[in-house]
Design a protein around this motif. Sequence first.
Motif, short mmCIF file in Angstrom:
data_model
loop_
_atom_site.label_atom_id
_atom_site.label_comp_id
_atom_site.label_asym_id
_atom_site.label_seq_id
_atom_site.Cartn_x
_atom_site.Cartn_y
_atom_site.Cartn_z
N UNK A 126 19.58 -0.67 -26.08
CA UNK A 126 20.08 0.63 -26.50
C UNK A 126 21.38 0.98 -25.79
N UNK A 127 21.55 0.50 -24.55
CA UNK A 127 22.78 0.75 -23.81
C UNK A 127 23.98 0.15 -24.54
N UNK A 128 23.84 -1.09 -24.99
CA UNK A 128 24.81 -1.69 -25.89
C UNK A 128 26.17 -2.02 -25.30
N UNK A 129 26.25 -2.22 -23.98
CA UNK A 129 27.54 -2.55 -23.37
C UNK A 129 27.41 -3.78 -22.48
N UNK A 130 28.51 -4.49 -22.30
CA UNK A 130 28.55 -5.62 -21.39
C UNK A 130 28.72 -5.06 -19.98
N UNK A 131 27.61 -4.97 -19.24
CA UNK A 131 27.64 -4.32 -17.92
C UNK A 131 28.51 -5.10 -16.95
N UNK A 132 28.46 -6.43 -17.01
CA UNK A 132 29.27 -7.23 -16.09
C UNK A 132 30.76 -6.99 -16.33
N UNK A 133 31.17 -6.92 -17.59
CA UNK A 133 32.58 -6.65 -17.89
C UNK A 133 32.99 -5.27 -17.38
N UNK A 134 32.10 -4.31 -17.54
CA UNK A 134 32.35 -2.95 -17.06
C UNK A 134 32.47 -2.94 -15.53
N UNK A 135 31.58 -3.69 -14.87
CA UNK A 135 31.61 -3.76 -13.41
C UNK A 135 32.89 -4.43 -12.92
N UNK A 136 33.31 -5.49 -13.60
CA UNK A 136 34.56 -6.17 -13.21
C UNK A 136 35.72 -5.19 -13.18
N UNK A 137 35.82 -4.32 -14.20
CA UNK A 137 36.89 -3.33 -14.25
C UNK A 137 36.78 -2.33 -13.10
N UNK A 138 35.56 -1.90 -12.80
CA UNK A 138 35.37 -0.95 -11.71
C UNK A 138 35.70 -1.59 -10.36
N UNK A 139 35.30 -2.85 -10.19
CA UNK A 139 35.62 -3.56 -8.94
C UNK A 139 37.13 -3.63 -8.75
N UNK A 140 37.85 -3.97 -9.80
CA UNK A 140 39.31 -4.06 -9.71
C UNK A 140 39.92 -2.69 -9.42
N UNK A 141 39.36 -1.66 -10.01
CA UNK A 141 39.86 -0.30 -9.81
C UNK A 141 39.74 0.13 -8.34
#
Length: 339
Positions: A120-135
Amino acid sequence: MLLRVSLLCLLMVAIFTGATSQSKTDYTVKVNDHLRAEQIKEMKWGMFICWSFSTFYGSEWTPTLDKDAGYFKATGCDTDQWCKTAKDAGMGYILFLTKHHDGFCLWDTETTDKKVTNSELGIDVLAMLRKSCDKYGIKLALYFSEGDWNWPGAVDGKGWRSGRSINPEMKKVQLEELCTKYGPIEFFWMDHAVGDGGLSHKETVDFIHQFQPNCFIGFNTGETAGRLNLRERGRPGPIGDKSTVWNEDHLKDSYDNFLVAEFTYPILPKHEGGADWFYSLPKHDTLCHSAEKLYNDYVGAVKYGNIFSIDVGPDYAGRIREIDVKTLKQVGEMIRTNK
């Protein structure tokens, strides 16, 4: 004059673009193992994120054959909160669980329908985390269960002594996805609980190094390989010290190729019922190891050149518990005060 300025601007853009491109591919260029070990040690401590089916099951190991991706009932995912908390705590990395023994993948894999993008979440959590880590300037490491209960040979809900899962080609495809789609991975934390998936640990190390030659790899049990000594539920100290491990299966004192030791344990102290490494139960939301204990183990990690991964389990909404945020922030203040 305008032509010269324009040419200069174009040259600066080209140089900047080239430098950015190079920085994105540096991790594919092999560096000396001992230099790499010093870079790993410099991360000092990090946040181990465990989030999967077990978050919603209420205990540590979640039988999986009767479940599909819909069992993962997360109502949100706040990777910025995870990374900001890590930054405030003075952490150098996040160690993220990509797949537990249930086989549920927290990235958009092509290998199985049992993945977070089908939930139901429907998102690539690892891709989202990669962006947050870089941020937030946080580095990324990955936990990976080498086998899982969906593969031939495994016994659902049981460890490798009951049945070893075998699917080496799928294991390789999953690792290749993780190594090629999500940027530099500092290290892999390999869990041998359901076996090696039919690909030996030496073969696993060699396979990963085709894509990321500077990635350190450690295995909690089973065949000894790689450069990273894992101490599940361990403590700081020199490599080979029996007092640093929870179980002698984790000791590996006859292997002389380790360059760095990592230790990890849950931020939750002992409690009745619920999970340990994953979010437990709402009744445990006020339980947390003290900031003093975590700080002392951080100091020990730095003293011995270890890295320390403190485990936290995001809740049903994909956020770290308030008690964990508060405690980790206190540790960060201790670290900055006692520099």
